[in-house]
Write an enzyme that holds these catalytic residues in place. Structure first.
Site, PDB file in Angstrom:
ATOM      1  N   ASP A 200      -8.802  87.055  56.507  1.00 18.15           N
ATOM      2  CA  ASP A 200      -8.021  87.946  56.540  1.00 18.15           C
ATOM      3  C   ASP A 200      -6.818  87.788  55.652  1.00 18.15           C
ATOM      4  O   ASP A 200      -6.119  88.954  55.425  1.00 18.15           O
ATOM      5  CB  ASP A 200      -6.872  87.408  58.375  1.00 18.15           C
ATOM      6  CG  ASP A 200      -8.175  87.229  59.000  1.00 18.15           C
ATOM      7  OD1 ASP A 200      -9.291  88.129  58.956  1.00 18.15           O
ATOM      8  OD2 ASP A 200      -7.633  86.346  60.406  1.00 18.15           O
TER       9      ASP A 200
ATOM     10  N   SER B 257      12.296  84.340  64.998  1.00 20.54           N
ATOM     11  CA  SER B 257      11.233  85.619  64.887  1.00 20.54           C
ATOM     12  C   SER B 257      11.674  86.849  65.691  1.00 20.54           C
ATOM     13  O   SER B 257      11.960  86.208  67.142  1.00 20.54           O
ATOM     14  CB  SER B 257      10.359  85.110  64.961  1.00 20.54           C
ATOM     15  OG  SER B 257       9.354  86.304  65.692  1.00 20.54           O
TER      16      SER B 257
HETATM   17  P1  ADP Z   1      -3.667  87.937  65.801  1.00 23.31           P
HETATM   18  O1  ADP Z   1      -3.310  87.663  63.738  1.00 23.31           O
HETATM   19  O2  ADP Z   1      -5.108  88.796  65.407  1.00 23.31           O
HETATM   20  O3  ADP Z   1      -3.054  88.733  65.885  1.00 23.31           O
HETATM   21  P2  ADP Z   1      -3.837  84.303  65.987  1.00 23.31           P
HETATM   22  O4  ADP Z   1      -3.313  83.994  67.355  1.00 23.31           O
HETATM   23  O5  ADP Z   1      -4.668  84.408  64.652  1.00 23.31           O
HETATM   24  O6  ADP Z   1      -3.905  86.538  66.368  1.00 23.31           O
HETATM   25  O7  ADP Z   1      -2.198  85.020  65.399  1.00 23.31           O
HETATM   26  C1  ADP Z   1      -0.780  85.225  66.631  1.00 23.31           C
HETATM   27  C2  ADP Z   1      -0.246  84.328  66.561  1.00 23.31           C
HETATM   28  O8  ADP Z   1       0.689  83.831  64.927  1.00 23.31           O
HETATM   29  C3  ADP Z   1       1.449  83.928  67.400  1.00 23.31           C
HETATM   30  O9  ADP Z   1       0.343  83.453  68.234  1.00 23.31           O
HETATM   31  C4  ADP Z   1       2.047  83.608  66.922  1.00 23.31           C
HETATM   32  O10 ADP Z   1       1.776  82.126  66.794  1.00 23.31           O
HETATM   33  C5  ADP Z   1       1.543  83.774  65.060  1.00 23.31           C
HETATM   34  N1  ADP Z   1       2.473  85.142  64.584  1.00 23.31           N
HETATM   35  C6  ADP Z   1       1.565  85.899  64.701  1.00 23.31           C
HETATM   36  N2  ADP Z   1       3.147  86.981  63.717  1.00 23.31           N
HETATM   37  C7  ADP Z   1       3.948  86.896  64.178  1.00 23.31           C
HETATM   38  C8  ADP Z   1       5.567  86.685  64.240  1.00 23.31           C
HETATM   39  N3  ADP Z   1       5.677  88.101  63.538  1.00 23.31           N
HETATM   40  N4  ADP Z   1       6.430  86.250  64.334  1.00 23.31           N
HETATM   41  C9  ADP Z   1       6.253  84.963  65.075  1.00 23.31           C
HETATM   42  N5  ADP Z   1       5.079  84.455  65.509  1.00 23.31           N
HETATM   43  C10 ADP Z   1       3.749  85.516  65.041  1.00 23.31           C
HETATM   44 MG    MG Z   2      -4.893  85.282  63.272  1.00 21.09          MG
END
Ligand code: ADP
Ligand code: MG
Length: 409
Positions: free
Chosen positions: A192, A82
């Site tokens: 979501d 990522s």
């Molecule tokens: P939100 O969904 O509100 O943005 P969350 O804590 O539910 O916050 O999700 C964030 C987590 O999702 C990050 O800490 C990571 O583990 C994962 N994540 C989301 N998008 C990515 C991405 N593009 N690459 C890697 N991990 C991701």
């Molecule tokens: Mg989330």
């Protein structure tokens, strides 16, 4: 004053180009993905902390999306990279994925394959890369955007045919919820993933979270076209840290379940708003009675506000929804106690500068707030919020605009 930071979305072509480049960087110059898929983050207009109470929510899809380039494999190996986790690859085999054992961000990805398998679909391993313009951990659901982009990718490479209609998308959504709850270990409610997979451009999704409803009955598209009404939806990422969020979220959920048990109902949706006072009186003598009363009051009134918001929107009365947004925020702040200083500051400042309505959005404790504005109020409201954060010595917020956008695909 420093100029406001706008968080722009990427075009489909830009997002695809980014993940195609990342794919060859990760897997070799002659590696090519089977395709590129993407899914949006979401912003919830109203109906907060209602999804796990079998209630109503009203999200729209953001123009901000997570892009995935994916190549199916014949074996069970999953290899991931990522742009948001630079320099590390994440690897597992699907046989090793399960509740309580899979850690790291790859849990959100491998968890989707695991859940599709659990649902009886023949899914194999894959190589995939991810890049995203959905703000991370900002209450705009980057986690669901990631899951849902992977879900439509696996649907396509395995010819599952689920993304083709709303009922299939509801099934993909259920798999993404299981990935988040059981593999990533985040006890979120399901709004979501439904939003990311089932919203559509120019519409909000009225989501009815009562268990056992058919796809048709659980999601209704409500036209939400801001432009003809001269309105804009401003989203403000407060960048507030919220370390306690997981425990707090679970605690709210547990309080709702305890209250429902004490009231002898399956969930808080079963309480008619007309019977709320009676229900609150019955909780008075319970342990933590005052807290349970406040939590129940939020949930029952919020579900009612969401229904009324949707009715106003259906009737084309977009300019009349502001007071419902304001009441939602006040209820989340005072009764559900999930707001934060930064969220209150955005909301108070937006209201003072002419917002029709403003509220925190998402789970709370930080994350983002929204304001419904007449188009000509955007610049002054943004400037006022920027100045208020500077005066308070807070990290500068990020700003984005959210016309209701396309679902995962
Ligand atoms: P939100 O969904 O509100 O943005 P969350 O804590 O539910 O916050 O999700 C964030 C987590 O999702 C990050 O800490 C990571 O583990 C994962 N994540 C989301 N998008 C990515 C991405 N593009 N690459 C890697 N991990 C991701
Ligand atoms: Mg989330």
């Amino acid at each position: 004053m420093t100029s406001p930071q706008w968080l722009d979305s990427w075009s489909a072509a830009d997002g695809a180009a980014r993940v195609r480049t990342l794919f060859t960087d990760a897997f070799g110059a002659d590696a090519a993905p089977d395709g590129v898929w993407s899914a949006p983050g979401r912003v919830n207009l109203i109906g907060e902390h209602t999804d796990y109470n079998a209630g109503l929510a009203l999200p729209v899809a953001l123009p901000h999306r997570t892009f995935v380039a994916l190549r199916s494999r014949a074996d069970d190996v999953v290899r991931l990279a990522s742009a948001q986790a630079p320099g590390q690859t994440w690897e597992t085999t699907l046989a090793d994925v399960g509740p309580g054992v899979t850690t790291g961000w790859g849990a959100y990805v491998a968890g989707v394959a695991w859940a599709l398998r659990e649902a009886g679909h023949a899914v194999t391993g894959f190589d995939a890369v991810v890049d995203s313009c959905v703000p991370f951990g900002a209450g705009l659901s980057s986690s669901a955007a990631l899951e849902c982009a992977v879900a439509v990718a696996l649907d396509a490479v395995h010819d599952l045919g689920l993304a083709a209609d709303d009922a299939g998308r509801a099934e993909l959504s259920a798999a993404c919820v299981r990935a988040e709850n059981e593999i990533a270990g985040a006890p979120t409610g399901g709004m979501d993933q439904a939003a990311s997979l089932r919203c559509s451009a120019g519409h909000a999704l009225l989501l009815d979270c009562r268990p056992g409803l058919s796809a048709l009955d659980s999601g209704h598209r409500v036209p939400f076209d801001l432009v003809p009404a001269g309105l804009t939806l401003l989203v403000v990422d407060t960048r507030a840290e919220h370390a306690l969020v997981d425990g707090q979220y679970a605690a709210r959920r547990a309080a709702c379940e305890r209250a429902a048990a004490l009231l002898g109902v399956e969930n808080l949706r079963a309480i008619d708003p007309a019977d709320l006072d009676d229900a609150l009186a019955r909780l008075a003598d319970a342990e933590d009675g005052a807290t349970l009363q406040a939590r129940v009051r939020h949930v029952v009134t919020e579900i009612d506000r969401t229904a009324r918001f949707a009715e106003l929107v259906q009737a084309g009365r977009l300019t009349d929804v502001g007071p419902l947004m304001d009441a939602s925020h006040d209820s989340l702040r005072d009764d559900y106690e999930v707001s934060a200083r930064e969220l209150d500051l955005v909301v108070d400042t937006a209201r003072a500068h002419g917002a029709l309505g403003a509220r925190m959005t998402g789970g709370g404790f930080g994350g983002s707030a929204i304001a419904l504005l007449r188009a000509d109020a955007v610049a002054p409201v943004v400037a006022a919020i920027q100045a208020a954060f500077e005066d308070a010595g807070l990290t500068a917020p990020g700003f984005l605009l959210s016309p209701p956008s396309q679902p995962a695909g």
